[in-house]
Scaffold this active site. Structure first.
Site, PDB file in Angstrom:
ATOM      1  N   HIS A  94      20.394  49.614 -28.692  1.00 48.69           N
ATOM      2  CA  HIS A  94      20.020  50.198 -27.404  1.00 48.69           C
ATOM      3  C   HIS A  94      21.189  49.998 -26.442  1.00 48.69           C
ATOM      4  O   HIS A  94      21.884  48.977 -26.503  1.00 48.69           O
ATOM      5  CB  HIS A  94      18.756  49.515 -26.858  1.00 48.69           C
ATOM      6  CG  HIS A  94      18.219  50.222 -25.643  1.00 48.69           C
ATOM      7  ND1 HIS A  94      18.741  50.017 -24.384  1.00 48.69           N
ATOM      8  CD2 HIS A  94      17.243  51.146 -25.502  1.00 48.69           C
ATOM      9  CE1 HIS A  94      18.093  50.789 -23.513  1.00 48.69           C
ATOM     10  NE2 HIS A  94      17.174  51.484 -24.170  1.00 48.69           N
ATOM     11  N   GLU A 152      19.713  58.688 -26.474  1.00 51.66           N
ATOM     12  CA  GLU A 152      19.375  58.150 -25.159  1.00 51.66           C
ATOM     13  C   GLU A 152      20.611  58.133 -24.265  1.00 51.66           C
ATOM     14  O   GLU A 152      21.374  57.150 -24.268  1.00 51.66           O
ATOM     15  CB  GLU A 152      18.868  56.711 -25.291  1.00 51.66           C
ATOM     16  CG  GLU A 152      17.749  56.575 -26.286  1.00 51.66           C
ATOM     17  CD  GLU A 152      16.810  55.429 -25.938  1.00 51.66           C
ATOM     18  OE1 GLU A 152      15.637  55.550 -26.259  1.00 51.66           O
ATOM     19  OE2 GLU A 152      17.253  54.449 -25.320  1.00 51.66           O
TER      20      GLU A 152
HETATM   21  P1  13P Z   1      13.394  54.845 -18.963  1.00 52.93           P
HETATM   22  O1  13P Z   1      12.330  55.734 -19.554  1.00 52.93           O
HETATM   23  O2  13P Z   1      12.851  53.830 -18.011  1.00 52.93           O
HETATM   24  O3  13P Z   1      14.528  55.660 -18.402  1.00 52.93           O
HETATM   25  O4  13P Z   1      14.008  53.989 -20.184  1.00 52.93           O
HETATM   26  C1  13P Z   1      14.297  54.664 -21.367  1.00 52.93           C
HETATM   27  C2  13P Z   1      14.772  53.728 -22.409  1.00 52.93           C
HETATM   28  O5  13P Z   1      15.683  52.936 -22.200  1.00 52.93           O
HETATM   29  C3  13P Z   1      14.082  53.778 -23.704  1.00 52.93           C
HETATM   30  O6  13P Z   1      14.682  52.951 -24.643  1.00 52.93           O
END
Ligand code: 13P
Length: 256
Positions: A105, A174
């Protein structure tokens, strides 16, 4: 036996939120909002990713409240066991009922300076314990070079996996600029990124992983994202509130 997945995964990364009492309360409320039979056959699998300290509570109470939730962890050690103070192994997570684990992540990459070798070790150890790794990739800035950045993040892990392992990884797109912000990536950006990852990983490794999207997904924008043909969504803030999580589930399951 291969691990079974619903066509769509709705995963909630709780980050460093929700102690064990708040976890218990979340599960109690969600089980009232979404009875088990509503989730059955919906084609959407819900999963929560609590901090390590809340995993046991989530395991025990999702079973006792018959709450239709799978469990995931936010990180895993790249080592199987031994003198690694502060780390948690894949076999420990497996015994807590974890079906998934996040790897790479952007917050872990940044805060723990994870190396490529560590990411590969995490993926391999998870798979060896029958846990599905969700490898997160995302460009830091919104730019045309972003596609290269995300493909190389995925490639540098896939290149050290064997073909069987490659077939067991989920990839989550992401974009760092969309996480924790007030903007989600547009459907066009997500479509382009997912397409680039799919063709790159298929072309180079013959792999066709399920692709998720994460970054400011919520109950107001899920409708515009659900038709993109993705394998699901990884939500952050929107997964801390049982009512919002249930409403995103209903939208994905076509129940609204
Ligand atoms: P948010 O939905 O708060 O932007 O976070 C997304 C995330 O980091 C999922 O791993």
């Amino acid at each position: 036996m291969p691990v079974a997945f619903a066509p769509c995964l709705l995963a909630a990364n709780w980050k460093m939120n929700m102690d064990h009492l708040q976890t218990l309360e979340f599960i109690r409320e969600l089980s009232l909002l979404l009875p088990e039979k509503e989730a059955e056959g919906s084609g959407v699998e819900m999963a929560i990713f609590p901090p390590f300290t809340s995993l046991r509570t989530a395991q025990v109470f999702s079973a006792s409240y018959r709450c239709p939730l799978s469990l995931g962890a936010q990180d895993v050690s790249p080592h199987p066991s031994g003198a690694f103070t502060g780390e948690v192994s894949a076999s420990m997570l497996s015994r807590l009922g974890c079906k998934f684990v996040l790897v790479g992540h952007s917050e872990s990459r940044k805060n723990h300076h994870e190396t490529r070798e560590e990411l590969v070790g995490k993926v391999k150890n998870a798979i060896a314990c029958r846990i599905t790794p969700i490898l997160c990739v995302g460009e830091k800035e919104k730019s045309v070079e972003g596609l290269e950045e995300i493909c190389s993040q995925a490639e540098e892990v896939f290149c050290d996996l064997d073909p069987e392992e490659r077939g067991k990884v989920i990839v989550s797109y992401e974009p760092v600029w969309a996480i924790g912000s007030s903007v989600t990536a547009s459907p066009d950006i997500i479509r382009r990124a997912a397409g680039a990852l799919e063709s790159d990983l298929f072309g180079k490794f013959g792999a066709s992983p399920k692709i998720l999207y994460g970054g400011s997904v919520n109950e107001r924008n899920i409708e515009s994202l659900k038709g993109l043909g993705l394998g699901g969504f990884l939500v952050g803030r929107a997964g801390l509130n049982p009512a919002e999580f249930a409403s995103i589930f209903r939208c994905l399951a076509g129940k609204e």
